[in-house]
Design a protein around this motif. Structure first.
Motif, mmCIF file in Angstrom:
data_model
loop_
_atom_site.group_PDB
_atom_site.id
_atom_site.type_symbol
_atom_site.label_atom_id
_atom_site.label_comp_id
_atom_site.label_asym_id
_atom_site.label_seq_id
_atom_site.Cartn_x
_atom_site.Cartn_y
_atom_site.Cartn_z
ATOM 1 N N LYS A 1 46.384 6.002 -8.120
ATOM 2 C CA LYS A 1 45.489 4.861 -8.267
ATOM 3 C C LYS A 1 44.110 5.336 -8.707
ATOM 4 N N TYR A 2 43.374 4.438 -9.314
ATOM 5 C CA TYR A 2 42.034 4.751 -9.774
ATOM 6 C C TYR A 2 41.031 4.520 -8.662
ATOM 7 N N GLN B 1 28.956 11.105 -17.468
ATOM 8 C CA GLN B 1 28.835 10.121 -18.549
ATOM 9 C C GLN B 1 28.305 10.750 -19.833
ATOM 10 N N GLY C 1 32.804 6.105 -20.134
ATOM 11 C CA GLY C 1 33.743 4.989 -20.059
ATOM 12 C C GLY C 1 35.193 5.346 -20.259
ATOM 13 N N GLU C 2 35.523 6.615 -20.399
ATOM 14 C CA GLU C 2 36.914 7.044 -20.582
ATOM 15 C C GLU C 2 37.509 7.411 -19.228
ATOM 16 N N CYS C 3 38.815 7.537 -19.199
ATOM 17 C CA CYS C 3 39.492 7.973 -17.980
ATOM 18 C C CYS C 3 39.462 9.496 -17.913
ATOM 19 N N LEU C 4 39.237 9.999 -16.732
ATOM 20 C CA LEU C 4 39.161 11.440 -16.512
ATOM 21 C C LEU C 4 40.085 11.798 -15.357
ATOM 22 N N TYR C 5 40.965 12.752 -15.587
ATOM 23 C CA TYR C 5 41.863 13.217 -14.532
ATOM 24 C C TYR C 5 41.251 14.444 -13.876
ATOM 25 N N LYS D 1 36.814 4.161 -8.169
ATOM 26 C CA LYS D 1 35.561 3.965 -8.886
ATOM 27 C C LYS D 1 34.629 5.136 -8.570
ATOM 28 N N ALA D 2 34.179 5.837 -9.611
ATOM 29 C CA ALA D 2 33.359 7.041 -9.443
ATOM 30 C C ALA D 2 32.110 6.788 -8.612
#
Length: 92
Positions: free
Chosen positions: A2-3, A19, A24-28, A5-6
């Motif tokens: 699940k994501y 940033q 705004g991109e997804c980072l694993y 929020k940073a």
């Protein structure tokens, strides 16, 4: 997975630095080496499949036919044979 929020878990300064590189991109972010879990460990499916395989092997040893087990467990005959072979190696 699940994501999260940073901004809920990281300091604002850290988010601003990230940033600069990824806006705004997804980072694993991978787990630390000492926290890595093997497949199925978290969900419990690995234990469930092990229990199922032992059950299949016991039924086979009591006389159940491969094709009957395949139908009962919705697996192919080949999969049932593989399970029986693997379990027989572990039991000997």
């Amino acid at each position: 997975m699940k994501y999260i929020k940073a901004l809920d878990v990281l300091p604002k300064e850290v988010v601003e630095i990230i940033q600069k590189y990824i806006d705004g991109e997804c980072l694993y972010i991978p787990r630390k080496d000492d926290n890595i879990k093997s497949w199925g460990e978290k969900s419990g499916i690995k234990k469930e499949l092990k229990f199922r395989n032992i059950e299949i092997y016991k039924k086979y040893k009591r006389g159940s036919k491969v094709n009957d087990l395949a139908k009962e467990y919705f697996l192919s005959d080949k999969s049932i044979r593989r399970i029986i072979t693997e379990e027989s190696k572990l039991c000997s």
